[in-house]
Write a protein that holds these residues in place. Structure first.
Motif, short mmCIF file in Angstrom:
data_model
loop_
_atom_site.label_atom_id
_atom_site.label_comp_id
_atom_site.label_asym_id
_atom_site.label_seq_id
_atom_site.Cartn_x
_atom_site.Cartn_y
_atom_site.Cartn_z
N ARG A 97 0.83 -1.21 0.00
CA ARG A 97 0.00 0.00 0.00
C ARG A 97 0.86 1.26 0.00
O ARG A 97 0.54 2.24 -0.68
CB ARG A 97 -0.94 0.04 1.21
CG ARG A 97 -2.02 -1.01 1.33
CD ARG A 97 -2.75 -1.32 0.07
NE ARG A 97 -3.77 -2.34 0.18
CZ ARG A 97 -3.57 -3.65 0.34
NH1 ARG A 97 -2.37 -4.13 0.50
NH2 ARG A 97 -4.59 -4.48 0.36
N ARG A 107 0.93 7.04 -6.45
CA ARG A 107 -0.21 7.96 -6.54
C ARG A 107 0.24 9.37 -6.22
O ARG A 107 -0.21 10.33 -6.84
CB ARG A 107 -1.34 7.55 -5.58
CG ARG A 107 -2.02 6.24 -5.85
CD ARG A 107 -2.85 6.21 -7.15
NE ARG A 107 -1.99 5.83 -8.27
CZ ARG A 107 -2.00 6.40 -9.48
NH1 ARG A 107 -2.82 7.36 -9.77
NH2 ARG A 107 -1.19 6.00 -10.43
N SER A 113 -6.14 11.97 -3.81
CA SER A 113 -7.23 11.20 -3.22
C SER A 113 -6.84 9.72 -3.12
O SER A 113 -7.02 9.09 -2.08
CB SER A 113 -8.50 11.35 -4.07
OG SER A 113 -9.51 10.50 -3.61
N GLY A 114 -6.29 9.18 -4.20
CA GLY A 114 -5.83 7.79 -4.19
C GLY A 114 -4.72 7.57 -3.19
O GLY A 114 -4.69 6.56 -2.48
N ALA A 136 -4.23 9.27 -0.43
CA ALA A 136 -4.79 9.32 0.92
C ALA A 136 -5.47 8.01 1.28
O ALA A 136 -5.33 7.52 2.41
CB ALA A 136 -5.78 10.48 1.03
N GLN A 137 -6.19 7.42 0.34
CA GLN A 137 -6.85 6.14 0.60
C GLN A 137 -5.83 5.05 0.89
O GLN A 137 -6.01 4.25 1.82
CB GLN A 137 -7.72 5.73 -0.58
CG GLN A 137 -9.00 6.52 -0.69
CD GLN A 137 -9.86 6.03 -1.85
OE1 GLN A 137 -9.35 5.59 -2.88
NE2 GLN A 137 -11.16 6.12 -1.67
N LEU A 138 -4.78 4.99 0.10
CA LEU A 138 -3.76 3.95 0.27
C LEU A 138 -3.00 4.13 1.58
O LEU A 138 -2.72 3.15 2.28
CB LEU A 138 -2.81 3.93 -0.93
CG LEU A 138 -3.45 3.40 -2.21
CD1 LEU A 138 -2.64 3.82 -3.42
CD2 LEU A 138 -3.59 1.89 -2.14
N GLY A 179 -4.20 5.56 4.21
CA GLY A 179 -5.17 5.18 5.23
C GLY A 179 -5.21 3.67 5.43
O GLY A 179 -5.26 3.18 6.57
N LYS A 180 -5.16 2.91 4.33
CA LYS A 180 -5.15 1.44 4.43
C LYS A 180 -3.86 0.97 5.11
O LYS A 180 -3.89 0.06 5.93
CB LYS A 180 -5.24 0.81 3.04
CG LYS A 180 -6.57 0.99 2.37
CD LYS A 180 -7.58 0.06 2.95
CE LYS A 180 -8.86 0.13 2.14
NZ LYS A 180 -9.97 -0.52 2.77
N GLU A 182 -4.19 1.46 8.75
CA GLU A 182 -5.06 0.42 9.32
C GLU A 182 -4.29 -0.89 9.50
O GLU A 182 -4.46 -1.58 10.52
CB GLU A 182 -6.25 0.16 8.39
CG GLU A 182 -7.31 1.22 8.41
CD GLU A 182 -8.44 0.92 7.44
OE1 GLU A 182 -8.70 -0.28 7.15
OE2 GLU A 182 -9.04 1.88 6.94
N SER A 216 1.35 11.88 4.44
CA SER A 216 0.14 12.16 3.67
C SER A 216 -0.18 13.65 3.67
O SER A 216 -0.47 14.24 2.63
CB SER A 216 -1.04 11.37 4.23
OG SER A 216 -2.19 11.54 3.43
#
Length: 132
Positions: free
Chosen positions: A35, A42, A49-50, A52-54, A56-57, A60, A96
């Protein structure tokens, strides 16, 4: 969902289902590393946006690694790993927020080092499980 994504999802689900606890941790390390590498790409493509999602994963997943720590059996090592995982999570957030690839690389290097140690004890863990 295209065919490749469907295959990857089934392959991942099968790996998780078949994994012993040690292997599951290896899969988590691999997932976090993957990730973060994807987030770097990205970030370089200015897909924030991509990215930030990655990230975030990845955060997690690091949180998941943290939740596996056993402070009774792990003692000082578990405490040190918890502090390291906390540092990784904060550094990922900072990376990020600032679009800082160097911070992502820092966390990647830390994850790879810990994963290398974890991978190194694989045979020992397997032999202990078989002896029980």
């Amino acid at each position: 969902m295209n065919g490749l994504q469907a295959y990857q999802r089934v392959n991942t689900q099968t790996s998780i289902t078949d994994a012993d606890p040690h292997k599951l941790i290896q899969l988590l390390y691999n997932g976090a590393i993957e990730r973060i590498n994807m987030a770097k790409a990205r970030m370089q493509a200015k897909d924030y946006s991509g990215k930030a999602q990655l990230i975030g994963k990845a955060i997690e997943i690091v949180g998941g690694l943290r939740s596996f720590l056993d402070f009774e059996k792990g003692g000082e090592l578990a405490a040190r790993l918890e502090a390291l995982y906390d540092y990784m999570e904060r550094t990922l957030l900072e990376a990020s927020a600032r679009n800082d690839i160097a911070k992502l690389d820092e966390v990647l290097n830390l994850l790879r080092s810990v994963k290398e140690g974890w991978d190194g004890i694989r045979e020992e863990v397997i032999s202990q499980q078989q002896a029980v």
